[in-house]
Motif scaffolding. Sequence first.
Motif, PDB file in Angstrom:
ATOM      1  N   VAL A  97       0.854  -1.187   0.000  1.00  0.00           N
ATOM      2  CA  VAL A  97       0.000   0.000   0.000  1.00  0.00           C
ATOM      3  C   VAL A  97       0.887   1.234   0.000  1.00  0.00           C
ATOM      4  O   VAL A  97       1.779   1.373   0.830  1.00  0.00           O
ATOM      5  N   MET A  98       0.631   2.130  -0.957  1.00  0.00           N
ATOM      6  CA  MET A  98       1.276   3.443  -0.967  1.00  0.00           C
ATOM      7  C   MET A  98       0.167   4.445  -1.231  1.00  0.00           C
ATOM      8  O   MET A  98      -0.177   4.728  -2.374  1.00  0.00           O
ATOM      9  N   SER A  99      -0.410   4.971  -0.153  1.00  0.00           N
ATOM     10  CA  SER A  99      -1.594   5.818  -0.299  1.00  0.00           C
ATOM     11  C   SER A  99      -1.693   6.845   0.825  1.00  0.00           C
ATOM     12  O   SER A  99      -2.712   6.947   1.491  1.00  0.00           O
ATOM     13  N   GLY A 100      -0.610   7.589   1.035  1.00  0.00           N
ATOM     14  CA  GLY A 100      -0.624   8.602   2.080  1.00  0.00           C
ATOM     15  C   GLY A 100      -0.974   8.030   3.435  1.00  0.00           C
ATOM     16  O   GLY A 100      -1.639   8.687   4.240  1.00  0.00           O
ATOM     17  N   MET A 101      -0.503   6.814   3.722  1.00  0.00           N
ATOM     18  CA  MET A 101      -0.902   6.122   4.950  1.00  0.00           C
ATOM     19  C   MET A 101       0.021   6.463   6.117  1.00  0.00           C
ATOM     20  O   MET A 101       1.234   6.263   6.057  1.00  0.00           O
ATOM     21  N   THR A 102      -0.575   6.957   7.180  1.00  0.00           N
ATOM     22  CA  THR A 102       0.177   7.281   8.389  1.00  0.00           C
ATOM     23  C   THR A 102       0.589   6.001   9.112  1.00  0.00           C
ATOM     24  O   THR A 102      -0.204   5.067   9.259  1.00  0.00           O
ATOM     25  N   ILE A 103       1.824   5.952   9.566  1.00  0.00           N
ATOM     26  CA  ILE A 103       2.316   4.812  10.341  1.00  0.00           C
ATOM     27  C   ILE A 103       1.828   4.961  11.778  1.00  0.00           C
ATOM     28  O   ILE A 103       2.177   5.917  12.474  1.00  0.00           O
ATOM     29  N   THR A 104       0.996   4.023  12.226  1.00  0.00           N
ATOM     30  CA  THR A 104       0.466   4.045  13.594  1.00  0.00           C
ATOM     31  C   THR A 104       0.687   2.686  14.258  1.00  0.00           C
ATOM     32  O   THR A 104       0.803   1.664  13.563  1.00  0.00           O
ATOM     33  N   VAL A 111       0.189  -4.860   9.751  1.00  0.00           N
ATOM     34  CA  VAL A 111       1.077  -4.832   8.589  1.00  0.00           C
ATOM     35  C   VAL A 111       2.451  -4.327   9.002  1.00  0.00           C
ATOM     36  O   VAL A 111       2.619  -3.754  10.076  1.00  0.00           O
ATOM     37  N   ALA A 112       3.438  -4.549   8.129  1.00  0.00           N
ATOM     38  CA  ALA A 112       4.767  -3.973   8.327  1.00  0.00           C
ATOM     39  C   ALA A 112       4.821  -2.645   7.579  1.00  0.00           C
ATOM     40  O   ALA A 112       4.115  -2.457   6.586  1.00  0.00           O
ATOM     41  N   PHE A 113       5.644  -1.730   8.060  1.00  0.00           N
ATOM     42  CA  PHE A 113       5.777  -0.434   7.409  1.00  0.00           C
ATOM     43  C   PHE A 113       7.227  -0.172   7.009  1.00  0.00           C
ATOM     44  O   PHE A 113       8.159  -0.551   7.713  1.00  0.00           O
ATOM     45  N   VAL A 114       7.375   0.489   5.874  1.00  0.00           N
ATOM     46  CA  VAL A 114       8.666   0.979   5.418  1.00  0.00           C
ATOM     47  C   VAL A 114       8.570   2.494   5.325  1.00  0.00           C
ATOM     48  O   VAL A 114       7.597   3.039   4.821  1.00  0.00           O
ATOM     49  N   GLY A 115       9.594   3.172   5.799  1.00  0.00           N
ATOM     50  CA  GLY A 115       9.578   4.625   5.777  1.00  0.00           C
ATOM     51  C   GLY A 115       9.979   5.153   7.152  1.00  0.00           C
ATOM     52  O   GLY A 115      10.628   4.455   7.934  1.00  0.00           O
ATOM     53  N   PRO A 116       9.564   6.395   7.403  1.00  0.00           N
ATOM     54  CA  PRO A 116       8.711   7.242   6.569  1.00  0.00           C
ATOM     55  C   PRO A 116       9.463   7.883   5.415  1.00  0.00           C
ATOM     56  O   PRO A 116      10.667   8.118   5.521  1.00  0.00           O
ATOM     57  N   GLU A 219       2.979  13.518  11.689  1.00  0.00           N
ATOM     58  CA  GLU A 219       2.673  12.118  11.393  1.00  0.00           C
ATOM     59  C   GLU A 219       3.582  11.585  10.285  1.00  0.00           C
ATOM     60  O   GLU A 219       3.732  12.219   9.237  1.00  0.00           O
ATOM     61  N   PRO A 220       4.194  10.402  10.500  1.00  0.00           N
ATOM     62  CA  PRO A 220       5.040   9.796   9.471  1.00  0.00           C
ATOM     63  C   PRO A 220       4.194   9.037   8.436  1.00  0.00           C
ATOM     64  O   PRO A 220       3.269   8.307   8.783  1.00  0.00           O
ATOM     65  N   ILE A 221       4.519   9.227   7.163  1.00  0.00           N
ATOM     66  CA  ILE A 221       3.833   8.540   6.070  1.00  0.00           C
ATOM     67  C   ILE A 221       4.756   7.469   5.502  1.00  0.00           C
ATOM     68  O   ILE A 221       5.929   7.722   5.224  1.00  0.00           O
ATOM     69  N   GLY A 222       4.234   6.242   5.327  1.00  0.00           N
ATOM     70  CA  GLY A 222       5.064   5.157   4.807  1.00  0.00           C
ATOM     71  C   GLY A 222       4.276   4.171   3.979  1.00  0.00           C
ATOM     72  O   GLY A 222       3.070   4.313   3.775  1.00  0.00           O
ATOM     73  N   ALA A 223       4.983   3.166   3.482  1.00  0.00           N
ATOM     74  CA  ALA A 223       4.372   2.105   2.671  1.00  0.00           C
ATOM     75  C   ALA A 223       4.066   0.902   3.557  1.00  0.00           C
ATOM     76  O   ALA A 223       4.912   0.488   4.360  1.00  0.00           O
ATOM     77  N   ALA A 224       2.863   0.358   3.407  1.00  0.00           N
ATOM     78  CA  ALA A 224       2.465  -0.820   4.171  1.00  0.00           C
ATOM     79  C   ALA A 224       2.743  -2.082   3.364  1.00  0.00           C
ATOM     80  O   ALA A 224       2.404  -2.164   2.180  1.00  0.00           O
ATOM     81  N   LEU A 225       3.367  -3.075   4.018  1.00  0.00           N
ATOM     82  CA  LEU A 225       3.725  -4.340   3.380  1.00  0.00           C
ATOM     83  C   LEU A 225       3.192  -5.512   4.211  1.00  0.00           C
ATOM     84  O   LEU A 225       2.888  -5.344   5.398  1.00  0.00           O
ATOM     85  N   PRO A 226       3.098  -6.713   3.619  1.00  0.00           N
ATOM     86  CA  PRO A 226       2.680  -7.883   4.398  1.00  0.00           C
ATOM     87  C   PRO A 226       3.612  -8.099   5.577  1.00  0.00           C
ATOM     88  O   PRO A 226       4.826  -7.896   5.473  1.00  0.00           O
ATOM     89  N   VAL A 236      12.418  -3.422   0.111  1.00  0.00           N
ATOM     90  CA  VAL A 236      11.757  -2.127  -0.024  1.00  0.00           C
ATOM     91  C   VAL A 236      12.385  -1.098   0.908  1.00  0.00           C
ATOM     92  O   VAL A 236      12.525   0.078   0.549  1.00  0.00           O
ATOM     93  N   GLN A 237      12.786  -1.524   2.101  1.00  0.00           N
ATOM     94  CA  GLN A 237      13.456  -0.591   3.020  1.00  0.00           C
ATOM     95  C   GLN A 237      14.769  -0.098   2.420  1.00  0.00           C
ATOM     96  O   GLN A 237      15.107   1.089   2.518  1.00  0.00           O
ATOM     97  N   ASN A 238      15.521  -1.017   1.787  1.00  0.00           N
ATOM     98  CA  ASN A 238      16.758  -0.614   1.124  1.00  0.00           C
ATOM     99  C   ASN A 238      16.468   0.369  -0.010  1.00  0.00           C
ATOM    100  O   ASN A 238      17.223   1.329  -0.230  1.00  0.00           O
TER     101      ASN A 238
END
Length: 267
Positions: A97-104, A111-116, A219-226, A236-238
């Motif tokens: 998911v890459m949709s302006g999603m805030t990491i909470t 889910v796992a997050f990469v970013g912000p 708020e940090p924005i990141g990508a959500a992964l499985p 993706v983190q790299n």
Amino acid sequence: MKNTLKILSAILIICVSFCTAHAQGTLKKIVNKGELRVGLTADQPPFSMKNKQGEIIGYEVDMATLLAKSMGVKLKLVVLPFNSLIDALDGGKIDMVMSGMTITPERNLKVAFVGPYMVSGKSILTKSSILARAESTEELNEGSRISVAVLEGSTSQTFVETYMENVDMTKVKNYDEGINLVRTEIVNALVADYPFCVISAMKYGNEGMVTLDQPLTIEPIGAALPKNDPLFLNLVQNYVSSLELAGVFEMLSAKWLEDGTWMLEVE
């Protein structure tokens, strides 16, 4: 910028070649199928939106395009309501998911997050000059009761429920619906991410739309992964770290947050 992106693509292709022999889960499926499925709403400027030709463009679309190209796979953008993106990821309908999603913390349990890759915050889009001068939730709570719209299932909804006491809240399915409620003065304001409010105020400034000078939160924005695919997460983190080191985030911010000429391409 083109030379920088080519270098990053080459680096990430090497990373993928190294990981493929041991890949499992999501990453293995992406490599075998030759397709990366990225979920987004396509109605969250500047993160993602449709231009006049119906193509999806935006800050995160550029990032997803770079990732897919570097992996040597085709990018498939999957448009879904914001509130269903995490369920779609959990169900295997999309790969990330890459949709302006805030990491909470609540989302990170699922889910796992990469970013912000961007730091945002809550703001309001309104026609009221009084509301636009507010600097805190305390000021928003003062005075007469106001009506606000929020994207259903978003952190904006949680923010309003937690910090804004003197309001009537309307939940909307997408941002276009929320903006129209403000434009037609059915509600006093739309509570949303700061970059979206800034862009919308620029777009509808001739209608009296304004927003806050500074966000109310950070708020940090990141990508959500499985959550159960460490190899995909690591790749993706790299990728995101490489973009940051190469200064691509600054380039994307200049293009999508400062320039504004892209708004001529959208309705």
